[in-house]
Scaffold this motif. Structure first.
Motif, mmCIF file in Angstrom:
data_model
loop_
_atom_site.group_PDB
_atom_site.id
_atom_site.type_symbol
_atom_site.label_atom_id
_atom_site.label_comp_id
_atom_site.label_asym_id
_atom_site.label_seq_id
_atom_site.Cartn_x
_atom_site.Cartn_y
_atom_site.Cartn_z
ATOM 1 N N LEU A 37 0.828 -1.203 0.000
ATOM 2 C CA LEU A 37 0.000 0.000 0.000
ATOM 3 C C LEU A 37 0.863 1.254 0.000
ATOM 4 N N PHE A 38 1.881 1.272 0.856
ATOM 5 C CA PHE A 38 2.752 2.450 0.923
ATOM 6 C C PHE A 38 3.533 2.629 -0.373
ATOM 7 N N GLU A 39 4.044 1.547 -0.926
ATOM 8 C CA GLU A 39 4.753 1.625 -2.203
ATOM 9 C C GLU A 39 3.856 2.198 -3.291
ATOM 10 N N LYS A 40 2.624 1.733 -3.339
ATOM 11 C CA LYS A 40 1.680 2.184 -4.365
ATOM 12 C C LYS A 40 1.313 3.646 -4.171
ATOM 13 N N GLU A 41 1.020 4.047 -2.934
ATOM 14 C CA GLU A 41 0.567 5.407 -2.674
ATOM 15 C C GLU A 41 1.696 6.423 -2.866
ATOM 16 N N PHE A 42 2.901 6.074 -2.426
ATOM 17 C CA PHE A 42 3.992 7.030 -2.564
ATOM 18 C C PHE A 42 4.423 7.178 -4.018
ATOM 19 N N SER A 43 4.544 6.062 -4.739
ATOM 20 C CA SER A 43 4.935 6.148 -6.151
ATOM 21 C C SER A 43 3.877 6.889 -6.964
ATOM 22 N N SER A 44 2.613 6.719 -6.621
ATOM 23 C CA SER A 44 1.538 7.436 -7.303
ATOM 24 C C SER A 44 1.627 8.933 -7.030
ATOM 25 N N ILE A 46 4.307 10.723 -6.336
ATOM 26 C CA ILE A 46 5.440 11.288 -7.071
ATOM 27 C C ILE A 46 5.181 11.258 -8.573
ATOM 28 N N GLY A 47 4.522 10.198 -9.056
ATOM 29 C CA GLY A 47 4.219 10.090 -10.477
ATOM 30 C C GLY A 47 5.069 9.064 -11.198
ATOM 31 N N MET A 48 5.387 7.965 -10.503
ATOM 32 C CA MET A 48 6.178 6.886 -11.087
ATOM 33 C C MET A 48 5.400 5.574 -10.991
ATOM 34 N N LYS A 49 5.738 4.631 -11.870
ATOM 35 C CA LYS A 49 4.964 3.384 -11.952
ATOM 36 C C LYS A 49 5.242 2.420 -10.812
ATOM 37 N N TYR A 50 6.516 2.298 -10.433
ATOM 38 C CA TYR A 50 6.906 1.234 -9.510
ATOM 39 C C TYR A 50 7.623 1.807 -8.294
ATOM 40 N N GLY A 51 7.230 1.327 -7.120
ATOM 41 C CA GLY A 51 7.907 1.681 -5.884
ATOM 42 C C GLY A 51 8.474 0.433 -5.229
ATOM 43 N N VAL A 52 9.728 0.486 -4.839
ATOM 44 C CA VAL A 52 10.390 -0.630 -4.171
ATOM 45 C C VAL A 52 10.913 -0.110 -2.834
#
Length: 367
Positions: A37-44, A46-52
């Motif tokens: 959830l955090f990876e998805k929300e933070f990457s969204s 910022i405006g990037m597809k993938y968060g690791v």
């Protein structure tokens, strides 16, 4: 007046609720719903597809360098005026950090330095959006593309900052963020790499998990064929981050309001240079920073401390540290480092507290 700290951590009922939920679920380590959830929300955001996600900002930088294949014998150009993690993570790969000077107008890496420093051994450029101000990304991106180099953005101090209306962290092959306790969004400790490249995202996911493949191979979940790291974020950290990301827009507004108060109260104080914001930039003022005469810097900091005001000096230039000692002179960065002070920068500072800091600076400097 109570002590005014450099930064106060802002946690509330939302963070506590998520932590309680994670504890009740039993998922407190590197699995659980809050990580994704955090990876998805933070990457969204910022405006990037993938968060690791990763265990901290330093491991995020190391993951990024490892993922793009930086290795022994390579060189990586980094700014000298930055956190030591930027040099250390290059060293971890076996590569050599090559230090670039700063610009005098916005304090970040000087693009003019890059062409001079790039050699046939250069594998990547790491830029740092220092103290919340974006780098001059058009020029840097052009150089990276023309020289066929990987570009990594260290946006640890710049959550939500923008270059020409576009958030930093969206220009490089990979961008790296820190969520240490003093950052704009915090998980206590924690980091994240963002990318639009699915292959790089998968590579970082594998590397952060001891090199274990995402899908079982050979019928055994413990099969690995690359050397990886234990760089995972915990579900407890991510639970805090998932609550924090909901507040980031408000925090950025408060940070910029804080800066506007500082600008107003410091205006006209002799000898104080306030933090820049270029016409093409949206500075998020991770730290609100000033420059004064280097002969007065330490005395000012000491006397502010006596008044209950916590400050920090600027980073020490990395090329002057014993491990990375260089005979080169990087005069702008050296000058900024010797003159720079980071003032209290909590987003919830009151106008009266900021005025007290500025009045104290004026009083001390007038003596």
């Amino acid at each position: 007046m109570n002590k005014i700290r450099i930064v106060d951590v802002r946690l509330g009922k939302e963070e506590l609720g998520n932590i309680t939920d994670a504890v009740k679920s039993g998922w407190i380590s590197s699995k659980g719903k809050y990580i994704e959830l955090f990876e998805k929300e933070f990457s969204s955001y910022i405006g990037m597809k993938y968060g690791v996600s990763s265990s901290n900002g330093t491991t995020a930088l190391h993951l990024a360098l490892a993922a793009v294949g930086v290795k022994d014998g390579d060189e990586v150009v980094i700014p000298t005026l930055t956190n030591i993690a930027n040099a250390n993570t290059v060293h971890y790969t076996g590569a050599k950090p090559v230090f670039a000077d700063s610009t005098s107008d916005h304090w970040c890496i000087d693009p003019e330095e890059l062409d001079r420093l790039i050699t046939k051994r250069t594998k990547a450029i790491v830029v740092v959006h220092l103290y919340g101000h974006p780098c001059d990304m058009d020029r840097i991106v052009k150089i990276a593309e023309e020289r066929d180099l990987y570009l990594i953005e260290d946006a640890a101090e710049a959550h939500g900052a923008e270059y020409k209306g576009r958030k930093v962290g969206t220009f490089g092959n990979i961008s790296c963020f820190s969520f240490y306790g003093n950052k704009i969004v915090t998980t206590g400790e924690g980091g994240m790499c963002l990318t639009n490249n699915a292959e790089l995202a998968e590579k970082m996911q594998v590397l952060r998990n001891q090199g274990t493949k995402l899908k079982e191979s050979h019928g055994n979940k413990y099969w690995t064929d690359v050397i990886g790291f234990n760089y995972r974020m915990t579900n407890l950290q991510a639970a805090i981050g998932a609550a924090q990301i909901k507040k980031i827009k408000q925090i950025v507004v408060q940070k910029r309001k804080m800066a506007s108060h500082y600008n107003a109260f410091l205006d006209g104080i002799d000898g104080v240079v306030t933090q820049p914001e270029m016409p093409w930039a949206k500075n998020v003022y991770w730290y609100y920073s000033i420059l004064i005469d280097k002969s007065k810097r330490n005395r000012l900091m000491d006397q502010l401390k006596r008044k209950g005001i916590e400050t920090r000096p600027f980073f020490y230039p990395l090329h002057m540290l014993p491990m990375y000692k260089s005979s080169r002179s990087l005069p702008v960065a050296q000058d900024l480092s010797a003159r720079g002070i980071n003032l209290p920068s909590s987003p919830n500072l009151t106008k009266d507290e900021i005025k007290y800091v500025c009045d104290s600076i004026e009083q001390i400097l007038s003596k």
